[in-house]
Structure formats: structure tokens, C-alpha cells
Design a protein around this motif. Structure first.
Motif, short mmCIF file in Angstrom:
data_model
loop_
_atom_site.label_atom_id
_atom_site.label_comp_id
_atom_site.label_asym_id
_atom_site.label_seq_id
_atom_site.Cartn_x
_atom_site.Cartn_y
_atom_site.Cartn_z
N ALA A 72 23.27 6.31 37.75
CA ALA A 72 24.10 5.11 37.88
C ALA A 72 25.43 5.29 37.16
O ALA A 72 26.49 4.90 37.67
N LEU A 73 25.40 5.88 35.98
CA LEU A 73 26.64 6.11 35.23
C LEU A 73 27.55 7.10 35.95
O LEU A 73 28.76 6.89 36.05
N ARG B 214 28.93 5.45 39.15
CA ARG B 214 29.97 4.47 38.83
C ARG B 214 31.28 5.16 38.47
O ARG B 214 32.36 4.68 38.80
N ASP C 251 32.80 6.57 41.90
CA ASP C 251 33.30 5.54 42.81
C ASP C 251 34.30 4.67 42.06
O ASP C 251 33.93 3.74 41.35
N THR C 252 35.60 4.94 42.23
CA THR C 252 36.62 4.22 41.46
C THR C 252 37.34 3.15 42.28
O THR C 252 38.27 2.54 41.78
N GLU D 15 34.58 -2.67 44.11
CA GLU D 15 33.60 -3.19 43.16
C GLU D 15 32.83 -2.10 42.42
O GLU D 15 32.26 -2.36 41.38
N ARG D 16 32.75 -0.93 42.98
CA ARG D 16 32.05 0.22 42.40
C ARG D 16 30.52 0.06 42.42
O ARG D 16 29.79 0.86 41.84
N ALA D 17 30.03 -0.98 43.07
CA ALA D 17 28.59 -1.19 43.13
C ALA D 17 27.91 -0.16 44.02
O ALA D 17 26.79 0.27 43.73
N GLY E 62 28.68 3.03 44.56
CA GLY E 62 28.50 4.28 43.83
C GLY E 62 27.42 4.17 42.78
O GLY E 62 26.65 5.11 42.56
N THR E 63 27.35 3.03 42.11
CA THR E 63 26.33 2.82 41.09
C THR E 63 24.93 2.83 41.69
O THR E 63 24.02 3.48 41.18
#
Length: 98
Positions: free
Chosen positions: A60-61, A64, A67-68, A71-73, A75-76
Motif C-alpha cells: 500500500a505504501l 501510494r 500513484d501520484t 486521489e491515489r486510492a 495505487g494504494t
């Protein structure tokens, strides 16, 4: 450029963690073993829960950070799912009983 560096870093951390085939000669397992009622050798092996949790947190880190946009959700969530699968498989493949 930052995304490329983070993606390469994540890939290099994942590749050494890939499971390797067990050797046909001997066993690397040194834990508790016993014989069942049919005489087969049994052993206590980890079920992968700890690796699943640690892998999901790490994934998840990393997801995140990669994915910049927005919302970046996404990628997380994708990072957590991939990290959980890799972490579980790594922990389950550590000990062999044959």
C-alpha cells in the motif's frame, strides 16, 4: 522520473523474494514433525498470515508513492493487494516438509 525510480525500486525488492524450487535431496525443515495414522510425515508450517499483513502494508505504501495523480486510492489498493499476495507466498514458501 520519480515514478520510474520508485517502480524500479519496488521491482528490485520483489524479485529476490520470489520462491525457489525445493531441492530433491534432503529437507531444509527443522521444525516439529510427526507421523499420522497412515505413517506419512507431517509438519507444522506457517499459514502466511503475517506475510499477508506485512506485504499488504508495504504494498500500500509503495502503491501510494507510485500513484501520484488524483486521489491515489487506486495505487494504494492495487499495491496492497499485490503486496499481500507476494507477502503470503513468501512466508508460506520458507519452510518445506517432505
Amino acid at each position: 522520473m520519480r515514478t520510474l525510480v520508485l517502480a524500479l525500486t519496488a521491482a528490485t525488492l520483489t524479485i529476490p523474494a520470489m520462491p525457489t524450487p525445493a531441492s530433491a535431496h534432503g529437507s531444509s525443515y527443522h521444525g516439529k514433525t510427526w507421523r499420522d495414522s497412515q505413517g506419512r510425515l507431517r509438519c507444522k508450517r506457517p499459514n502466511g498470515t503475517t506475510g499477508l499483513i506485512v506485504g499488504a502494508a508495504g504494498g500500500a505504501l509503495i502503491g501510494r508513492a507510485i500513484d501520484t495523480r488524483g486521489e491515489r486510492a487506486t495505487g494504494t489498493i492495487l499495491g496492497a493487494a499485490a503486496g499481500a499476495l507476494v507477502g503470503r507466498e513468501v512466508e508460506r514458501s520458507r519452510k518445506r516438509c517432505r
